[in-house]
Design a protein around this motif. Structure first.
Motif, PDB file in Angstrom:
ATOM      1  N   GLU A 127       0.871  -1.178   0.000  1.00  0.00           N
ATOM      2  CA  GLU A 127       0.000   0.000   0.000  1.00  0.00           C
ATOM      3  C   GLU A 127       0.909   1.230   0.000  1.00  0.00           C
ATOM      4  OE1 GLU A 127      -2.351   0.835   3.466  1.00  0.00           O
ATOM      5  OE2 GLU A 127      -4.179   0.183   2.509  1.00  0.00           O
ATOM      6  N   PRO A 128       0.457   2.368  -0.584  1.00  0.00           N
ATOM      7  CA  PRO A 128       1.336   3.543  -0.637  1.00  0.00           C
ATOM      8  C   PRO A 128       1.731   4.058   0.739  1.00  0.00           C
ATOM      9  CG  PRO A 128      -0.551   3.821  -2.101  1.00  0.00           C
ATOM     10  CD  PRO A 128      -0.823   2.601  -1.295  1.00  0.00           C
ATOM     11  N   SER A 129       2.894   4.687   0.787  1.00  0.00           N
ATOM     12  CA  SER A 129       3.393   5.284   2.033  1.00  0.00           C
ATOM     13  C   SER A 129       4.497   6.268   1.689  1.00  0.00           C
ATOM     14  CB  SER A 129       3.961   4.196   2.939  1.00  0.00           C
ATOM     15  OG  SER A 129       4.712   4.748   3.993  1.00  0.00           O
ATOM     16  N   THR A 130       4.591   7.323   2.451  1.00  0.00           N
ATOM     17  CA  THR A 130       5.771   8.193   2.395  1.00  0.00           C
ATOM     18  C   THR A 130       6.517   8.104   3.720  1.00  0.00           C
ATOM     19  OG1 THR A 130       4.743   9.712   0.834  1.00  0.00           O
ATOM     20  CG2 THR A 130       6.571  10.582   2.131  1.00  0.00           C
ATOM     21  N   ARG A 131       5.854   8.520   4.799  1.00  0.00           N
ATOM     22  CA  ARG A 131       6.511   8.634   6.108  1.00  0.00           C
ATOM     23  C   ARG A 131       6.943   7.296   6.695  1.00  0.00           C
ATOM     24  NH1 ARG A 131       3.736  12.811   5.188  1.00  0.00           N
ATOM     25  NH2 ARG A 131       2.389  11.256   4.270  1.00  0.00           N
ATOM     26  N   THR A 132       6.035   6.337   6.726  1.00  0.00           N
ATOM     27  CA  THR A 132       6.331   5.109   7.466  1.00  0.00           C
ATOM     28  C   THR A 132       7.489   4.366   6.808  1.00  0.00           C
ATOM     29  OG1 THR A 132       3.994   5.022   8.001  1.00  0.00           O
ATOM     30  CG2 THR A 132       5.282   3.077   8.520  1.00  0.00           C
ATOM     31  N   ARG A 133       7.398   4.182   5.506  1.00  0.00           N
ATOM     32  CA  ARG A 133       8.465   3.428   4.830  1.00  0.00           C
ATOM     33  C   ARG A 133       9.787   4.186   4.885  1.00  0.00           C
ATOM     34  NH1 ARG A 133      10.838   3.122  -0.107  1.00  0.00           N
ATOM     35  NH2 ARG A 133       9.394   4.561  -1.095  1.00  0.00           N
ATOM     36  N   ILE A 185       6.084  -4.523   7.366  1.00  0.00           N
ATOM     37  CA  ILE A 185       5.076  -4.773   6.315  1.00  0.00           C
ATOM     38  C   ILE A 185       3.869  -3.858   6.456  1.00  0.00           C
ATOM     39  CG2 ILE A 185       4.084  -6.703   7.657  1.00  0.00           C
ATOM     40  CD1 ILE A 185       3.277  -7.941   4.908  1.00  0.00           C
ATOM     41  N   ARG A 186       3.434  -3.311   5.315  1.00  0.00           N
ATOM     42  CA  ARG A 186       2.141  -2.614   5.232  1.00  0.00           C
ATOM     43  C   ARG A 186       1.303  -3.326   4.186  1.00  0.00           C
ATOM     44  NH1 ARG A 186       1.118   3.776   4.601  1.00  0.00           N
ATOM     45  NH2 ARG A 186       1.581   3.588   6.823  1.00  0.00           N
ATOM     46  N   HIS A 187       0.018  -3.513   4.509  1.00  0.00           N
ATOM     47  CA  HIS A 187      -0.848  -4.291   3.616  1.00  0.00           C
ATOM     48  C   HIS A 187      -2.274  -3.751   3.732  1.00  0.00           C
ATOM     49  CE1 HIS A 187      -2.705  -7.805   1.737  1.00  0.00           C
ATOM     50  NE2 HIS A 187      -1.483  -8.229   1.398  1.00  0.00           N
ATOM     51  N   HIS A 204      -4.727  -1.854  12.551  1.00  0.00           N
ATOM     52  CA  HIS A 204      -3.806  -1.168  13.462  1.00  0.00           C
ATOM     53  C   HIS A 204      -2.598  -0.588  12.732  1.00  0.00           C
ATOM     54  CE1 HIS A 204      -5.556  -1.552  17.390  1.00  0.00           C
ATOM     55  NE2 HIS A 204      -5.772  -2.838  17.228  1.00  0.00           N
ATOM     56  N   HIS A 205      -1.970   0.384  13.375  1.00  0.00           N
ATOM     57  CA  HIS A 205      -0.753   1.021  12.875  1.00  0.00           C
ATOM     58  C   HIS A 205       0.091   1.344  14.111  1.00  0.00           C
ATOM     59  CE1 HIS A 205       2.035   3.302  10.599  1.00  0.00           C
ATOM     60  NE2 HIS A 205       1.229   4.094   9.915  1.00  0.00           N
ATOM     61  N   PRO A 206       0.681   0.302  14.725  1.00  0.00           N
ATOM     62  CA  PRO A 206       1.309   0.505  16.039  1.00  0.00           C
ATOM     63  C   PRO A 206       2.508   1.448  16.039  1.00  0.00           C
ATOM     64  CG  PRO A 206       1.697  -1.723  15.218  1.00  0.00           C
ATOM     65  CD  PRO A 206       0.695  -1.109  14.305  1.00  0.00           C
ATOM     66  N   THR A 207       3.262   1.524  14.937  1.00  0.00           N
ATOM     67  CA  THR A 207       4.425   2.432  14.996  1.00  0.00           C
ATOM     68  C   THR A 207       4.000   3.884  14.826  1.00  0.00           C
ATOM     69  OG1 THR A 207       5.092   2.281  12.652  1.00  0.00           O
ATOM     70  CG2 THR A 207       5.977   0.617  14.165  1.00  0.00           C
ATOM     71  N   GLN A 208       2.775   4.126  14.288  1.00  0.00           N
ATOM     72  CA  GLN A 208       2.253   5.497  14.314  1.00  0.00           C
ATOM     73  C   GLN A 208       1.900   5.865  15.755  1.00  0.00           C
ATOM     74  OE1 GLN A 208       2.077   7.780  11.719  1.00  0.00           O
ATOM     75  NE2 GLN A 208       1.696   9.178  13.418  1.00  0.00           N
ATOM     76  N   THR A 209       1.356   4.895  16.491  1.00  0.00           N
ATOM     77  CA  THR A 209       1.054   5.147  17.910  1.00  0.00           C
ATOM     78  C   THR A 209       2.328   5.430  18.689  1.00  0.00           C
ATOM     79  OG1 THR A 209      -0.934   3.814  17.843  1.00  0.00           O
ATOM     80  CG2 THR A 209       0.074   4.098  20.005  1.00  0.00           C
ATOM     81  N   HIS A 211      -1.360  15.203  13.725  1.00  0.00           N
ATOM     82  CA  HIS A 211      -1.958  14.557  12.541  1.00  0.00           C
ATOM     83  C   HIS A 211      -0.955  13.499  12.085  1.00  0.00           C
ATOM     84  CE1 HIS A 211      -3.767  13.807   8.677  1.00  0.00           C
ATOM     85  NE2 HIS A 211      -4.531  14.878   8.665  1.00  0.00           N
ATOM     86  N   PRO A 212      -1.415  12.268  11.811  1.00  0.00           N
ATOM     87  CA  PRO A 212      -0.452  11.261  11.357  1.00  0.00           C
ATOM     88  C   PRO A 212       0.097  11.582   9.961  1.00  0.00           C
ATOM     89  CG  PRO A 212      -2.695  10.401  11.242  1.00  0.00           C
ATOM     90  CD  PRO A 212      -2.790  11.732  11.935  1.00  0.00           C
ATOM     91  N   LEU A 213      -0.631  12.423   9.204  1.00  0.00           N
ATOM     92  CA  LEU A 213      -0.310  12.754   7.816  1.00  0.00           C
ATOM     93  C   LEU A 213      -0.407  11.487   6.943  1.00  0.00           C
ATOM     94  CD1 LEU A 213       2.673  15.235   8.397  1.00  0.00           C
ATOM     95  CD2 LEU A 213       0.247  15.798   8.120  1.00  0.00           C
ATOM     96  N   PRO A 214      -0.647  11.553   5.660  1.00  0.00           N
ATOM     97  CA  PRO A 214      -0.729  12.773   4.879  1.00  0.00           C
ATOM     98  C   PRO A 214      -2.029  13.547   5.134  1.00  0.00           C
ATOM     99  CG  PRO A 214      -1.298  10.892   3.511  1.00  0.00           C
ATOM    100  CD  PRO A 214      -0.859  10.338   4.838  1.00  0.00           C
ATOM    101  N   ARG A 215      -1.927  14.866   4.936  1.00  0.00           N
ATOM    102  CA  ARG A 215      -3.100  15.731   5.009  1.00  0.00           C
ATOM    103  C   ARG A 215      -3.645  15.912   3.586  1.00  0.00           C
ATOM    104  NH1 ARG A 215      -1.528  21.833   6.435  1.00  0.00           N
ATOM    105  NH2 ARG A 215       0.370  21.283   5.327  1.00  0.00           N
TER     106      ARG A 215
HETATM  107  N1   CP Z   1       1.294   8.321   8.868  1.00  0.00           N
HETATM  108  C1   CP Z   1       1.507   7.460   7.846  1.00  0.00           C
HETATM  109  O1   CP Z   1       1.311   6.247   7.978  1.00  0.00           O
HETATM  110  O2   CP Z   1       1.963   8.062   6.712  1.00  0.00           O
HETATM  111  P1   CP Z   1       2.322   7.283   5.363  1.00  0.00           P
HETATM  112  O3   CP Z   1       1.049   6.677   4.841  1.00  0.00           O
HETATM  113  O4   CP Z   1       2.895   8.337   4.452  1.00  0.00           O
HETATM  114  O5   CP Z   1       3.311   6.212   5.709  1.00  0.00           O
END
Ligand code: CP
Length: 309
Positions: A48-54, A101-103, A129-134, A264-268
């Motif tokens: 799944e798309p990601s900027t920050r987490t990956r 992993i993100r799925h 869940h998204h535990p590393t955002q927490t 905000h976890p972002l993206p906005r």
């Molecule tokens: N907060 C967050 O999960 O951002 P990304 O989707 O850009 O990884």
């Protein structure tokens, strides 16, 4: 050794505290940790798309002196040929020391744990869940406030499908004197099973639910804004109807406490106007930066590396 972080409650409150302290030490003296993960390899598997987490995980591993194998999307891997998650994980776990992993499917991170011979970190599974955002969110509070407890939190936006909200609310239940204000359209209210998970830990918890953010803004110590997530809707018309329900602008921010924090976890997309970014209470980009340091601490913990310096 910790084998998995799938649900935020996989870590004890003591392990959270240890990670906050380690994250702060790394933030203050990153030069002392540049060789810590020498010879270790981390894989990022993003379906799944990601900027920050990956990128923060990858940057965290590089800053610890480790190496990274990255699958930024499925099109360039054998997933595109129909390979199962189980077979992918069985294969990748021969190549690396830890997997992130993100799925898009709820529960997929737990499947990865089942087939992996190395530790697995859930970087977001569907609306689950998204535990590393927490970890990022609580570490940000720790850095700004020195504590998580004794705060009134307002959660605003998509509380139904928002995995960052689900994970954070579930984890906050462990801390004393936390008040929950839930701000959402009726269609996107917090699921009952998340409320139940809070009540199991803290039977006295109460949820103040509203669809009018102005009503509760003056009460909040922390406002946690979230995006209405187009990718979670089955019907585009519903998304278009709801997407601009809540827009935090300067006038609304002026209704908040002078020392409140806007996260905000972002993206906005459109839920916070750009003028708000200059307000000292708006800390979401700093939050994203702190996410890298807490992930450095987490990788170290899960690889069993000694962070005492
Ligand atoms: N907060 C967050 O999960 O951002 P990304 O989707 O850009 O990884």
């Amino acid at each position: 050794m910790i084998k998995k972080l799938v649900n935020p409650l996989d870590l004890s409150i003591q392990e959270y505290q240890h990670l906050f302290e380690t994250g702060k030490t790394i933030y203050e003296s990153p030069q002392n940790f540049t060789q810590l993960a020498n010879s270790k390899i981390l894989a990022t598997l993003f379906y799944e798309p990601s900027t920050r987490t990956r990128m923060s995980f990858e940057s965290a591993m590089f800053r610890l002196g480790g190496k990274v194998l990255s699958m930024a999307d499925t099109s360039s891997s054998s997933v595109a040929k129909g390979e199962s998650l189980a077979d992918t994980i069985k294969t990748i776990s021969n190549y690396v020391d830890i997997i992130v992993i993100r799925h898009p499917k709820d529960g997929s991170a737990e499947v990865a744990v089942k087939y992996s011979s190395v530790p697995v970190i859930n970087a977001g599974d569907g609306a689950h869940h998204h535990p590393t955002q927490t970890l990022t969110d609580l570490f940000t509070l720790y850095m700004y406030r020195g504590k998580v407890s004794n705060n009134s939190f307002g959660f605003c936006g998509d509380l139904k499908y928002g995995r960052t909200v689900h994970s954070l609310i579930t984890t906050l239940a462990r801390y004393p004197e936390v008040n929950y204000y839930l701000i959402s359209p009726e269609e996107l209210q917090l699921p009952q099973h998340i409320k139940n998970s809070v009540l199991e830990v803290n039977p006295k918890a109460t949820f103040n639910e509203t669809s009018q953010m102005e009503e509760v803004l003056p009460n909040l110590d922390v406002l946690y804004m979230t995006r209405i997530q187009r990718e979670r809707f089955f019907n585009e018309d519903d998304y278009l109807r709801l997407k601009d329900t809540f827009i935090l602008d300067k006038n609304k921010v002026n209704m908040m406490k002078k020392d409140a924090l806007i996260m905000h976890p972002l993206p906005r997309v459109s839920e916070i106007t750009y003028e708000v970014d200059d307000d000292p209470r708006a800390i979401y980009f700093e939050q994203a930066k702190l996410g890298m340091y807490i992930r450095m601490a987490l990788i170290s913990l899960m690889l069993g590396l000694n962070t005492n310096r």
